[in-house]
Design a protein around this motif. Structure first.
Motif, PDB file in Angstrom:
ATOM      1  N   ASP A  63     -32.602  20.184 -45.254  1.00 43.81           N
ATOM      2  CA  ASP A  63     -32.809  20.778 -46.580  1.00 43.81           C
ATOM      3  C   ASP A  63     -33.503  22.127 -46.476  1.00 43.81           C
ATOM      4  O   ASP A  63     -34.267  22.528 -47.361  1.00 43.81           O
ATOM      5  N   ASP A  64     -33.205  22.833 -45.388  1.00 44.63           N
ATOM      6  CA  ASP A  64     -33.850  24.126 -45.159  1.00 44.63           C
ATOM      7  C   ASP A  64     -32.871  25.282 -45.292  1.00 44.63           C
ATOM      8  O   ASP A  64     -33.264  26.436 -45.160  1.00 44.63           O
ATOM      9  N   LEU A  65     -31.595  24.966 -45.541  1.00 41.17           N
ATOM     10  CA  LEU A  65     -30.587  26.007 -45.674  1.00 41.17           C
ATOM     11  C   LEU A  65     -29.550  25.554 -46.694  1.00 41.17           C
ATOM     12  O   LEU A  65     -29.095  24.415 -46.658  1.00 41.17           O
ATOM     13  N   LEU A  66     -29.192  26.464 -47.582  1.00 36.54           N
ATOM     14  CA  LEU A  66     -28.173  26.185 -48.592  1.00 36.54           C
ATOM     15  C   LEU A  66     -26.983  27.109 -48.332  1.00 36.54           C
ATOM     16  O   LEU A  66     -27.138  28.323 -48.227  1.00 36.54           O
ATOM     17  N   ILE A  67     -25.804  26.497 -48.190  1.00 32.38           N
ATOM     18  CA  ILE A  67     -24.571  27.253 -47.982  1.00 32.38           C
ATOM     19  C   ILE A  67     -23.670  26.987 -49.182  1.00 32.38           C
ATOM     20  O   ILE A  67     -23.301  25.835 -49.449  1.00 32.38           O
ATOM     21  N   VAL A  68     -23.341  28.029 -49.938  1.00 35.60           N
ATOM     22  CA  VAL A  68     -22.595  27.844 -51.183  1.00 35.60           C
ATOM     23  C   VAL A  68     -21.431  28.815 -51.249  1.00 35.60           C
ATOM     24  O   VAL A  68     -21.388  29.830 -50.549  1.00 35.60           O
TER      25      VAL A  68
END
Length: 214
Positions: A189-194
Protein backbone atom coordinates in the motif's frame (compact mmCIF):
# COMPACT_ATOMS: atom_id res chain seq x y z
CA UNK A 1 7.96 29.16 -7.39
CA UNK A 2 6.04 27.74 -4.44
CA UNK A 3 7.84 24.73 -3.04
CA UNK A 4 6.14 21.43 -3.79
CA UNK A 5 5.15 19.37 -0.76
CA UNK A 6 7.68 16.68 0.06
CA UNK A 7 6.89 12.98 0.09
CA UNK A 8 3.25 13.32 -0.89
CA UNK A 9 1.29 10.12 -0.52
CA UNK A 10 -0.44 8.77 -3.62
CA UNK A 11 -3.84 10.32 -2.92
CA UNK A 12 -2.37 13.73 -2.15
CA UNK A 13 -0.40 13.54 -5.39
CA UNK A 14 -3.52 12.55 -7.30
CA UNK A 15 -5.37 15.57 -5.92
CA UNK A 16 -2.54 17.85 -7.03
CA UNK A 17 -2.86 16.47 -10.55
CA UNK A 18 -6.62 16.99 -10.52
CA UNK A 19 -6.27 20.54 -9.26
CA UNK A 20 -3.67 21.34 -11.91
CA UNK A 21 -5.77 19.87 -14.69
CA UNK A 22 -8.73 21.95 -13.58
CA UNK A 23 -6.58 25.08 -13.84
CA UNK A 24 -5.53 23.99 -17.33
CA UNK A 25 -9.13 23.45 -18.41
CA UNK A 26 -10.08 26.85 -16.99
CA UNK A 27 -7.18 28.46 -18.85
CA UNK A 28 -5.60 29.58 -15.57
CA UNK A 29 -1.84 29.21 -15.29
CA UNK A 30 -0.14 28.89 -11.92
CA UNK A 31 2.94 30.98 -11.20
CA UNK A 32 4.58 27.70 -10.18
CA UNK A 33 5.06 26.91 -13.88
CA UNK A 34 7.44 29.85 -14.33
CA UNK A 35 11.13 29.15 -13.92
CA UNK A 36 13.67 31.70 -12.74
CA UNK A 37 17.43 31.35 -12.96
CA UNK A 38 17.56 30.83 -9.18
CA UNK A 39 15.03 28.01 -9.36
CA UNK A 40 16.91 26.45 -12.25
CA UNK A 41 20.04 26.46 -10.12
CA UNK A 42 18.22 24.76 -7.25
CA UNK A 43 17.04 22.00 -9.58
CA UNK A 44 20.60 21.21 -10.66
CA UNK A 45 21.19 19.73 -7.20
CA UNK A 46 18.33 17.23 -7.40
CA UNK A 47 14.67 16.60 -8.05
CA UNK A 48 11.64 15.51 -6.08
CA UNK A 49 8.84 14.61 -8.53
CA UNK A 50 5.58 13.84 -6.75
CA UNK A 51 4.07 11.76 -9.58
CA UNK A 52 5.27 9.49 -12.38
CA UNK A 53 3.44 9.85 -15.69
CA UNK A 54 3.70 7.16 -18.35
CA UNK A 55 2.06 8.90 -21.27
CA UNK A 56 1.76 8.83 -25.03
CA UNK A 57 4.31 10.67 -27.16
CA UNK A 58 1.51 12.52 -28.98
CA UNK A 59 2.51 16.18 -29.33
CA UNK A 60 -0.95 17.27 -28.14
CA UNK A 61 -0.58 15.71 -24.68
CA UNK A 62 2.37 17.29 -22.81
CA UNK A 63 1.89 16.22 -19.21
CA UNK A 64 3.37 19.30 -17.53
CA UNK A 65 0.99 21.58 -19.45
CA UNK A 66 -2.03 19.33 -19.02
CA UNK A 67 -1.52 19.39 -15.23
CA UNK A 68 -0.31 23.01 -15.08
CA UNK A 69 2.90 22.08 -13.32
CA UNK A 70 6.41 23.39 -13.49
CA UNK A 71 9.92 22.00 -13.70
CA UNK A 72 10.77 19.23 -11.25
CA UNK A 73 7.18 18.27 -10.41
CA UNK A 74 6.69 15.22 -12.64
CA UNK A 75 8.80 12.27 -13.77
CA UNK A 76 7.50 11.83 -17.31
CA UNK A 77 7.99 8.81 -19.57
CA UNK A 78 6.53 9.13 -23.06
CA UNK A 79 6.17 6.47 -25.72
CA UNK A 80 3.72 6.06 -28.60
CA UNK A 81 0.58 4.36 -27.38
CA UNK A 82 1.68 4.60 -23.71
CA UNK A 83 2.85 0.99 -24.01
CA UNK A 84 4.95 -0.79 -21.42
CA UNK A 85 8.26 -2.43 -22.30
CA UNK A 86 11.22 -3.29 -20.06
CA UNK A 87 12.69 0.20 -20.39
CA UNK A 88 9.44 1.82 -19.26
CA UNK A 89 9.21 -0.56 -16.30
CA UNK A 90 12.79 0.25 -15.37
CA UNK A 91 12.11 3.98 -15.58
CA UNK A 92 9.12 3.67 -13.24
CA UNK A 93 11.12 1.50 -10.85
CA UNK A 94 13.89 4.10 -10.85
CA UNK A 95 11.62 7.02 -9.97
CA UNK A 96 9.61 5.08 -7.40
CA UNK A 97 12.71 3.92 -5.52
CA UNK A 98 15.09 6.82 -6.12
CA UNK A 99 12.66 9.66 -5.37
CA UNK A 100 10.09 7.87 -3.21
CA UNK A 101 7.38 8.89 -5.67
CA UNK A 102 4.15 7.19 -4.66
CA UNK A 103 1.84 7.74 -7.63
CA UNK A 104 2.12 6.31 -11.14
CA UNK A 105 -0.35 7.41 -13.82
CA UNK A 106 -0.66 5.70 -17.19
CA UNK A 107 -2.19 8.46 -19.30
CA UNK A 108 -3.63 7.71 -22.71
CA UNK A 109 -5.80 10.05 -24.73
CA UNK A 110 -8.76 10.15 -27.07
CA UNK A 111 -8.08 9.50 -30.76
CA UNK A 112 -4.73 7.84 -30.08
CA UNK A 113 -2.88 7.35 -33.36
CA UNK A 114 -1.03 4.27 -32.14
CA UNK A 115 -4.33 2.60 -31.24
CA UNK A 116 -5.80 3.54 -34.62
CA UNK A 117 -2.75 2.04 -36.32
CA UNK A 118 -3.13 -1.18 -34.35
CA UNK A 119 -6.81 -1.41 -35.27
CA UNK A 120 -5.87 -0.97 -38.94
CA UNK A 121 -3.36 -3.82 -38.70
CA UNK A 122 -5.90 -6.08 -37.00
CA UNK A 123 -8.56 -5.27 -39.60
CA UNK A 124 -6.30 -5.89 -42.56
CA UNK A 125 -4.48 -8.80 -40.91
CA UNK A 126 -1.27 -7.29 -42.23
CA UNK A 127 2.09 -6.43 -40.72
CA UNK A 128 3.22 -3.05 -39.46
CA UNK A 129 5.65 -1.42 -41.94
CA UNK A 130 8.73 -1.69 -39.72
CA UNK A 131 10.15 -3.69 -36.84
CA UNK A 132 9.96 -0.67 -34.56
CA UNK A 133 6.31 0.00 -35.32
CA UNK A 134 5.59 -3.70 -34.96
CA UNK A 135 6.93 -3.62 -31.42
CA UNK A 136 4.32 -0.99 -30.52
CA UNK A 137 1.46 -2.69 -32.37
CA UNK A 138 2.30 -6.03 -30.78
CA UNK A 139 2.07 -4.51 -27.32
CA UNK A 140 -1.28 -2.85 -28.00
CA UNK A 141 -2.92 -5.71 -29.94
CA UNK A 142 -3.66 -8.09 -27.04
CA UNK A 143 -5.60 -5.37 -25.24
CA UNK A 144 -7.93 -4.66 -28.13
CA UNK A 145 -8.05 -7.80 -30.28
CA UNK A 146 -11.08 -9.14 -28.41
CA UNK A 147 -13.02 -5.95 -29.18
CA UNK A 148 -12.75 -6.81 -32.87
CA UNK A 149 -14.79 -9.94 -32.18
CA UNK A 150 -17.72 -7.95 -30.77
CA UNK A 151 -20.36 -5.73 -32.44
CA UNK A 152 -18.05 -2.80 -31.73
CA UNK A 153 -16.08 -3.69 -34.86
CA UNK A 154 -18.89 -2.11 -36.90
CA UNK A 155 -19.05 1.03 -34.75
CA UNK A 156 -15.74 2.83 -35.30
CA UNK A 157 -16.34 5.71 -32.89
CA UNK A 158 -17.30 3.41 -30.04
CA UNK A 159 -14.54 0.98 -30.96
CA UNK A 160 -11.75 3.54 -30.62
CA UNK A 161 -13.14 4.80 -27.31
CA UNK A 162 -13.16 1.30 -25.85
CA UNK A 163 -9.82 0.42 -27.42
CA UNK A 164 -8.05 3.42 -25.90
CA UNK A 165 -9.25 2.53 -22.42
CA UNK A 166 -8.47 -1.16 -22.87
CA UNK A 167 -4.93 -0.25 -23.86
CA UNK A 168 -4.53 1.99 -20.81
CA UNK A 169 -5.82 -0.77 -18.54
CA UNK A 170 -3.37 -3.23 -20.08
CA UNK A 171 -0.44 -0.91 -19.42
CA UNK A 172 -1.55 -0.42 -15.82
CA UNK A 173 -1.69 -4.20 -15.41
CA UNK A 174 1.77 -4.64 -16.97
CA UNK A 175 3.26 -2.20 -14.49
CA UNK A 176 1.49 -3.80 -11.53
CA UNK A 177 2.45 -7.35 -12.45
CA UNK A 178 5.61 -7.01 -14.54
CA UNK A 179 8.01 -5.94 -11.82
CA UNK A 180 8.84 -7.49 -8.48
CA UNK A 181 9.80 -4.08 -7.13
CA UNK A 182 6.55 -2.40 -8.16
CA UNK A 183 4.45 -5.37 -7.09
CA UNK A 184 5.94 -5.23 -3.61
CA UNK A 185 5.36 -1.48 -3.33
CA UNK A 186 1.73 -1.89 -4.42
CA UNK A 187 1.20 -4.83 -2.02
CA UNK A 188 2.57 -2.72 0.82
CA UNK A 189 0.00 0.00 0.00
CA UNK A 190 2.94 2.28 -0.68
CA UNK A 191 2.39 2.83 -4.40
CA UNK A 192 -0.71 3.57 -6.44
CA UNK A 193 -0.74 2.80 -10.17
CA UNK A 194 -3.79 4.16 -11.99
CA UNK A 195 -5.06 4.78 -15.50
CA UNK A 196 -6.21 8.08 -16.94
CA UNK A 197 -7.53 9.35 -20.24
CA UNK A 198 -6.92 12.87 -21.53
CA UNK A 199 -9.65 14.30 -23.72
CA UNK A 200 -8.32 16.19 -26.72
CA UNK A 201 -11.74 17.76 -27.03
CA UNK A 202 -12.15 19.18 -23.52
CA UNK A 203 -8.68 19.10 -21.92
CA UNK A 204 -10.02 17.09 -19.01
CA UNK A 205 -8.15 14.12 -17.57
CA UNK A 206 -10.41 11.30 -16.37
CA UNK A 207 -8.81 9.05 -13.76
CA UNK A 208 -10.76 5.81 -13.95
CA UNK A 209 -10.96 2.40 -12.22
CA UNK A 210 -9.61 3.95 -9.04
CA UNK A 211 -9.46 1.72 -5.97
CA UNK A 212 -11.33 2.67 -2.83
CA UNK A 213 -9.19 5.09 -0.87
CA UNK A 214 -7.91 3.47 2.30
Amino acid sequence: MAEKPKNLNAWEALQQLRDGNQRFVNNVRSLDTLLTSAQREVLTTGQNPFAIILGCSDSRVPAELVFDLGFGSLFVIRVAGNVVSPSQIGSVEFAATQYNTRLVVVMGHTHCGAVYATLDVLRSKSQAPSRGLSSIVERISPAIAELMETPLRDKPDELIRHAVRSNIRASVSHLKHGSRILEQLVDDDDLLIVGAEYSLETGLVDFFDLPVQS
